[in-house]
Design a protein around this motif. Structure first.
Motif, PDB file in Angstrom:
ATOM      1  N   VAL A 173       0.881  -1.183   0.000  1.00 48.81           N
ATOM      2  CA  VAL A 173       0.000   0.000   0.000  1.00 48.81           C
ATOM      3  C   VAL A 173       0.915   1.229   0.000  1.00 48.81           C
ATOM      4  CG1 VAL A 173      -1.806   1.324   1.182  1.00 48.81           C
ATOM      5  CG2 VAL A 173      -1.820  -1.171   1.331  1.00 48.81           C
ATOM      6  N   ILE A 174       0.774   2.047  -1.045  1.00 46.70           N
ATOM      7  CA  ILE A 174       1.610   3.256  -1.136  1.00 46.70           C
ATOM      8  C   ILE A 174       0.710   4.473  -1.340  1.00 46.70           C
ATOM      9  CG2 ILE A 174       3.462   4.444  -2.410  1.00 46.70           C
ATOM     10  CD1 ILE A 174       4.461   1.709  -3.315  1.00 46.70           C
ATOM     11  N   LEU A 175       0.930   5.477  -0.515  1.00 49.08           N
ATOM     12  CA  LEU A 175       0.195   6.742  -0.646  1.00 49.08           C
ATOM     13  C   LEU A 175       1.159   7.826  -1.117  1.00 49.08           C
ATOM     14  CD1 LEU A 175      -2.152   8.818   0.087  1.00 49.08           C
ATOM     15  CD2 LEU A 175      -1.120   8.903   2.358  1.00 49.08           C
ATOM     16  N   THR A 176       0.793   8.519  -2.184  1.00 51.48           N
ATOM     17  CA  THR A 176       1.581   9.685  -2.609  1.00 51.48           C
ATOM     18  C   THR A 176       0.690  10.912  -2.495  1.00 51.48           C
ATOM     19  OG1 THR A 176       2.776   8.278  -4.161  1.00 51.48           O
ATOM     20  CG2 THR A 176       2.990  10.662  -4.471  1.00 51.48           C
ATOM     21  N   THR A 177       1.125  11.843  -1.659  1.00 50.08           N
ATOM     22  CA  THR A 177       0.334  13.055  -1.419  1.00 50.08           C
ATOM     23  C   THR A 177       1.035  14.265  -2.006  1.00 50.08           C
ATOM     24  OG1 THR A 177      -0.729  12.226   0.587  1.00 50.08           O
ATOM     25  CG2 THR A 177      -0.455  14.598   0.443  1.00 50.08           C
ATOM     26  N   ARG A 178       0.299  15.068  -2.779  1.00 47.98           N
ATOM     27  CA  ARG A 178       0.839  16.327  -3.315  1.00 47.98           C
ATOM     28  C   ARG A 178       0.006  17.484  -2.801  1.00 47.98           C
ATOM     29  NH1 ARG A 178       1.613  12.917  -7.368  1.00 47.98           N
ATOM     30  NH2 ARG A 178       3.684  12.821  -8.280  1.00 47.98           N
ATOM     31  N   LEU A 180       9.211  15.962   0.137  1.00 49.88           N
ATOM     32  CA  LEU A 180       9.533  16.425   1.492  1.00 49.88           C
ATOM     33  C   LEU A 180       9.762  15.253   2.433  1.00 49.88           C
ATOM     34  CD1 LEU A 180       6.865  19.239   2.014  1.00 49.88           C
ATOM     35  CD2 LEU A 180       9.238  19.496   1.313  1.00 49.88           C
ATOM     36  N   PHE A 181       9.079  14.151   2.112  1.00 53.40           N
ATOM     37  CA  PHE A 181       9.167  12.998   3.007  1.00 53.40           C
ATOM     38  C   PHE A 181       8.897  11.732   2.220  1.00 53.40           C
ATOM     39  CE2 PHE A 181       7.016   9.744   5.428  1.00 53.40           C
ATOM     40  CZ  PHE A 181       7.851   9.582   6.517  1.00 53.40           C
ATOM     41  N   SER A 182       9.622  10.677   2.592  1.00 55.86           N
ATOM     42  CA  SER A 182       9.362   9.360   2.028  1.00 55.86           C
ATOM     43  C   SER A 182       9.666   8.345   3.125  1.00 55.86           C
ATOM     44  CB  SER A 182      10.270   9.170   0.812  1.00 55.86           C
ATOM     45  OG  SER A 182      10.071   7.915   0.277  1.00 55.86           O
ATOM     46  N   GLY A 183       8.701   7.530   3.472  1.00 52.39           N
ATOM     47  CA  GLY A 183       8.953   6.565   4.550  1.00 52.39           C
ATOM     48  C   GLY A 183       7.669   5.886   4.984  1.00 52.39           C
ATOM     49  N   THR A 184       7.703   5.303   6.168  1.00 52.49           N
ATOM     50  CA  THR A 184       6.528   4.548   6.635  1.00 52.49           C
ATOM     51  C   THR A 184       5.427   5.510   7.065  1.00 52.49           C
ATOM     52  OG1 THR A 184       7.305   4.545   8.918  1.00 52.49           O
ATOM     53  CG2 THR A 184       7.968   2.670   7.548  1.00 52.49           C
ATOM     54  N   ALA A 185       4.208   4.979   7.082  1.00 50.58           N
ATOM     55  CA  ALA A 185       3.074   5.779   7.560  1.00 50.58           C
ATOM     56  C   ALA A 185       3.296   6.165   9.023  1.00 50.58           C
ATOM     57  CB  ALA A 185       1.779   4.979   7.408  1.00 50.58           C
ATOM     58  N   ARG A 186       3.936   5.298   9.788  1.00 55.57           N
ATOM     59  CA  ARG A 186       4.189   5.621  11.203  1.00 55.57           C
ATOM     60  C   ARG A 186       4.961   6.938  11.326  1.00 55.57           C
ATOM     61  NH1 ARG A 186       4.120   2.708  15.758  1.00 55.57           N
ATOM     62  NH2 ARG A 186       3.950   0.718  14.685  1.00 55.57           N
ATOM     63  N   LYS A 209       3.983  -1.064   7.318  1.00 53.49           N
ATOM     64  CA  LYS A 209       4.025  -1.629   5.959  1.00 53.49           C
ATOM     65  C   LYS A 209       3.384  -0.691   4.930  1.00 53.49           C
ATOM     66  CE  LYS A 209       4.145  -6.427   7.363  1.00 53.49           C
ATOM     67  NZ  LYS A 209       3.224  -7.479   7.758  1.00 53.49           N
ATOM     68  N   THR A 210       2.723   0.336   5.402  1.00 54.73           N
ATOM     69  CA  THR A 210       2.121   1.318   4.482  1.00 54.73           C
ATOM     70  C   THR A 210       3.165   2.397   4.225  1.00 54.73           C
ATOM     71  OG1 THR A 210      -0.031   0.881   5.471  1.00 54.73           O
ATOM     72  CG2 THR A 210       0.179   2.922   4.190  1.00 54.73           C
ATOM     73  N   PHE A 211       3.421   2.662   2.930  1.00 50.06           N
ATOM     74  CA  PHE A 211       4.458   3.653   2.607  1.00 50.06           C
ATOM     75  C   PHE A 211       3.850   4.967   2.105  1.00 50.06           C
ATOM     76  CE2 PHE A 211       7.097   0.145   3.365  1.00 50.06           C
ATOM     77  CZ  PHE A 211       8.260   0.713   3.841  1.00 50.06           C
ATOM     78  N   VAL A 212       4.534   6.042   2.455  1.00 49.15           N
ATOM     79  CA  VAL A 212       3.991   7.373   2.179  1.00 49.15           C
ATOM     80  C   VAL A 212       5.070   8.252   1.560  1.00 49.15           C
ATOM     81  CG1 VAL A 212       3.004   9.458   3.238  1.00 49.15           C
ATOM     82  CG2 VAL A 212       2.430   7.200   4.169  1.00 49.15           C
ATOM     83  N   LYS A 213       4.667   8.963   0.506  1.00 48.93           N
ATOM     84  CA  LYS A 213       5.549   9.968  -0.072  1.00 48.93           C
ATOM     85  C   LYS A 213       4.790  11.298  -0.037  1.00 48.93           C
ATOM     86  CE  LYS A 213       8.372   8.940  -3.762  1.00 48.93           C
ATOM     87  NZ  LYS A 213       8.704   8.798  -5.184  1.00 48.93           N
ATOM     88  N   ILE A 238       4.823  15.203  -1.278  1.00 53.54           N
ATOM     89  CA  ILE A 238       5.472  16.064  -2.273  1.00 53.54           C
ATOM     90  C   ILE A 238       4.890  17.481  -2.186  1.00 53.54           C
ATOM     91  CG2 ILE A 238       5.808  16.424  -4.772  1.00 53.54           C
ATOM     92  CD1 ILE A 238       5.592  13.340  -5.056  1.00 53.54           C
ATOM     93  N   ALA A 239       5.794  18.450  -2.098  1.00 52.86           N
ATOM     94  CA  ALA A 239       5.370  19.852  -2.189  1.00 52.86           C
ATOM     95  C   ALA A 239       5.300  20.192  -3.663  1.00 52.86           C
ATOM     96  CB  ALA A 239       6.366  20.750  -1.479  1.00 52.86           C
TER      97      ALA A 239
END
Ligand SMILES: NC(=O)c1ccc[n+]([C@@H]2O[C@H](COP(=O)([O-])OP(=O)(O)OC[C@H]3O[C@@H](n4cnc5c(N)ncnc54)[C@H](O)[C@@H]3O)[C@@H](O)[C@H]2O)c1
Length: 273
Positions: free
Chosen positions: A144-149, A177-183, A208-212, A214-215
């Motif tokens: 599960v990967i979340l990419t937020t802009r 700005l950030f890349s790593g675990t949801a925690r 196990k959930t990954f988050v990126k 982005i500004a």
């Protein structure tokens, strides 16, 4: 005819106000707004004034739980766990908005909810795909990967940014700005990333959930892309959120999703997962 569900709101800011109006306008057949509480009493009073009924304003969380069957937490990540615990221990169901504040203690809360025979509701917020994620969580989920802009200015009050001396005004192109675990994402971006907490709860957890994050200087929207890979197939969603007309801190969809969840709770017909 069954009796109306009594609803109390904790936190009478932008979201609390919008929900109070919706309860009175859209759900009066099934529920009634019975209590309003805010640390800043003035806020609760101003909201009650709009309905010309000050009797709804209460002085404490305890008083609110006495007048409620369902407590809506619309306060802050720093207080959502305590609010949920108090509500459950008084036998109330609870709908939690500040998901980042409960994520680390969710097992505890769930245990109490079971013991007190209460329900915890967490709306989908500003993302699409939670219906599918809930379904595929019944089989094996691989990713599960979340990419937020978001526009860089959305992050102007984030301590993580200040600590790293990132000058948001100088960002001219998409910048991670950030890349790593949801925690970690929830820890470093508590106001911006309720969606990461929600995804973790609905899917495979915070580690196990990954988050990126982005500004993105060219966007005024909050954009969330989700990739889910599971035994049931691959799911991708992209949600381009416009900001709430009365509250530029939040996505319009996030508020609508709470209203939709309220409808799901109160209305006799339930559609969707
Ligand atoms: N899950 C989602 O999709 C989603 C979407 C939007 C907002 N949120 C969260 O909802 C919360 C409210 O958002 P908002 O935009 O209305 O914020 P806001 O700042 O406009 O309002 C919050 C209100 O809560 C009050 N408050 C804070 N701590 C309190 C406590 N312990 N007891 C009683 N009152 C308290 C404040 O005085 C304020 O009036 C935030 O934590 C936000 O991150 C979640």
């Amino acid at each position: 005819m069954s009796r109306k569900i009594r609803i109390g709101i904790v936190g009478c800011g932008a979201i609390g106000t919008s929900l109070a109006k919706a309860i009175r306008r859209d759900f009066k057949e099934w529920g009634k707004l019975t209590a309003l509480y805010d640390l800043k009493k003035q806020k609760a009073q101003e909201l009650a004034d709009k309905f010309k009924d000050k009797s709804r304003v209460v002085d404490s969380l305890e008083d609110l739980t006495k007048k409620s069957d369902l407590v809506i937490e619309a306060a802050s990540a720093g207080s959502s766990f305590v609010i949920a615990r108090e509500a459950i221990s008084k036998g109330c169901d609870v709908l939690i908005l500040s998901v980042g504040g409960i994520i680390g203690k969710f097992k505890q809360l769930s245990g109490w909810a079971k013991n007190y025979n209460c329900k915890i509701y967490i709306p989908s917020g500003a993302i699409s795909g939670i219906d599918a994620l809930k379904a595929v969580s019944l089989v094996k989920i691989k990713k599960v990967i979340l990419t937020t802009r978001k526009n860089p200015q959305s992050f102007s009050r984030v301590a993580y940014i200040k600590k790293r001396n990132i000058d948001l005004k100088r960002i001219k192109r998409d910048t991670v700005l950030f890349s790593g675990t949801a925690r970690k994402a929830v820890k470093f971006f508590p106001q911006n990333i309720n969606v990461a907490a929600l995804l973790s709860l609905a899917g495979i957890g915070q580690d196990k959930t990954f988050v990126k994050i982005i500004a993105s200087p060219k966007t005024k929207k909050n954009i969330h892309e989700i990739l889910i890979e599971s035994d049931a197939g691959k799911i991708t969603t992209r949600t381009e959120n416009v900001l709430h007309p009365d509250n530029p801190k939040t996505s319009f969809l996030a508020v609508l999703s709470v209203r939709a969840m309220l409808r799901q709770i109160l209305h006799p017909v339930k559609i969707g997962t």
